[in-house]
Write a protein that holds these residues in place. Structure first.
Motif, PDB file in Angstrom:
ATOM      1  N   ASN A 112       0.858  -1.081   0.077  1.00  0.00           N
ATOM      2  CA  ASN A 112       0.010  -0.088  -0.020  1.00  0.00           C
ATOM      3  C   ASN A 112       0.821   1.222  -0.100  1.00  0.00           C
ATOM      4  OD1 ASN A 112      -2.741   0.472  -0.210  1.00  0.00           O
ATOM      5  ND2 ASN A 112      -3.239   0.248   1.521  1.00  0.00           N
ATOM      6  N   LEU A 114       1.652   4.842  -1.281  1.00  0.00           N
ATOM      7  CA  LEU A 114       1.176   5.974  -2.218  1.00  0.00           C
ATOM      8  C   LEU A 114       1.980   6.360  -3.340  1.00  0.00           C
ATOM      9  CD1 LEU A 114      -1.038   8.063  -2.131  1.00  0.00           C
ATOM     10  CD2 LEU A 114       0.241   9.554  -0.548  1.00  0.00           C
ATOM     11  N   ASP A 117       1.455   3.981  -5.962  1.00  0.00           N
ATOM     12  CA  ASP A 117       0.092   3.962  -6.624  1.00  0.00           C
ATOM     13  C   ASP A 117      -0.204   5.089  -7.483  1.00  0.00           C
ATOM     14  OD1 ASP A 117      -0.814   1.690  -5.299  1.00  0.00           O
ATOM     15  OD2 ASP A 117      -1.752   2.800  -3.726  1.00  0.00           O
ATOM     16  N   ARG A 171      -6.701   2.321  -2.029  1.00  0.00           N
ATOM     17  CA  ARG A 171      -5.997   2.239  -0.815  1.00  0.00           C
ATOM     18  C   ARG A 171      -7.030   1.901   0.386  1.00  0.00           C
ATOM     19  NH1 ARG A 171      -1.015   3.989  -0.420  1.00  0.00           N
ATOM     20  NH2 ARG A 171      -1.241   5.031   1.641  1.00  0.00           N
ATOM     21  N   ARG A 174      -8.282  -2.097  -0.865  1.00  0.00           N
ATOM     22  CA  ARG A 174      -6.879  -3.209  -0.836  1.00  0.00           C
ATOM     23  C   ARG A 174      -6.571  -4.157   0.441  1.00  0.00           C
ATOM     24  NH1 ARG A 174      -2.692  -0.175  -2.998  1.00  0.00           N
ATOM     25  NH2 ARG A 174      -3.113  -0.169  -5.092  1.00  0.00           N
TER      26      ARG A 174
END
Length: 179
Positions: A112, A114, A117, A171, A174
C-alpha cells in the motif's frame, strides 16, 4: 486444487466481473464535449489496475471491450460495435487494456505505497492519452494542436480528480480484498 486456491480464483472472478460492470456503468455517464466525451470508465479501468493482478485487470478490460464490439451497449453513452474502434474514441478504448495492465504492474497491488500507486495511476492515464490523442488526430485528420485541444486538454482537470479518487478508493479497498 486446494480450497484456498479455489477461494482466490472465485474472488478474482467476482472482482473482475464487478470491474467489468463498473467500467460499463462508468461509460454510461457520458458528457459530450466534442468528439471525445467525458466518462468515468477510464477511472474504473485504472482502479481495476490498482486492485487486480495484471492479467486479471487486463482480462476484465478485454471482456468489456469484447462485449462492446459484440454489440452490447457498454461504450460511452450506451453505444457499441466494432465501428467505435475506427471512430475518434477508438484509441482511447484500445488503450484501456495496456493501461490497466501497466497500472497493476507498477502499483504492485500488495504494497500500500502511495508513491507507487501515484506513479502507477499517472502511467496508466498517460497510456490512455498516448493511444487516444494520436488516434484522434489520425481519424479526424487534424493537427496535433487540434487533437490535443479536442482529446486531452479539456480532460486534464477531471483526469486528476479521477486519478486521486482511484488511488484513495484502492488504498481503502486493498486491505479488505486480499487477492
Amino acid at each position: 486444487m486446494n480450497g484456498k486456491h479455489m477461494d482466490v480464483s472465485v474472488k478474482q472472478i467476482v472482482y473482475s466481473a464487478l470491474f467489468i460492470a463498473l467500467i460499463s456503468i462508468g461509460a454510461m455517464i457520458a458528457i459530450p464535449v466534442g468528439p471525445v466525451p467525458i466518462v468515468l470508465q477510464n477511472m474504473f479501468v485504472l482502479l481495476a489496475g490498482l486492485i487486480l493482478p495484471p492479467a486479471w485487470a487486463a482480462g476484465c478490460v478485454a471482456v468489456y471491450l469484447l462485449m462492446g464490439f459484440a454489440g452490447l451497449p457498454v461504450f460511452a453513452g450506451g453505444t457499441s460495435g466494432i465501428g467505435k474502434v475506427v471512430g475518434p474514441t477508438g484509441g482511447y478504448l484500445l488503450s484501456y487494456l495496456p493501461a490497466a495492465f501497466l497500472t497493476s504492474v507498477i502499483s504492485g497491488r500488495t504494497k500500500n505505497s502511495l508513491i507507487r500507486d501515484s506513479v502507477a495511476i499517472i502511467a496508466g492515464m498517460a497510456v490512455i492519452y498516448l493511444f487516444g490523442v494520436p488516434w484522434l488526430k489520425w481519424v479526424l485528420a487534424v493537427s496535433w494542436s487540434k487533437a490535443l485541444a479536442a482529446g486531452m486538454y479539456p480532460f486534464l482537470a477531471g483526469a486528476v480528480v479521477k486519478m486521486v479518487a482511484a488511488v484513495i478508493i484502492a488504498r481503502k479497498l486493498r486491505p479488505l480484498i486480499r487477492l
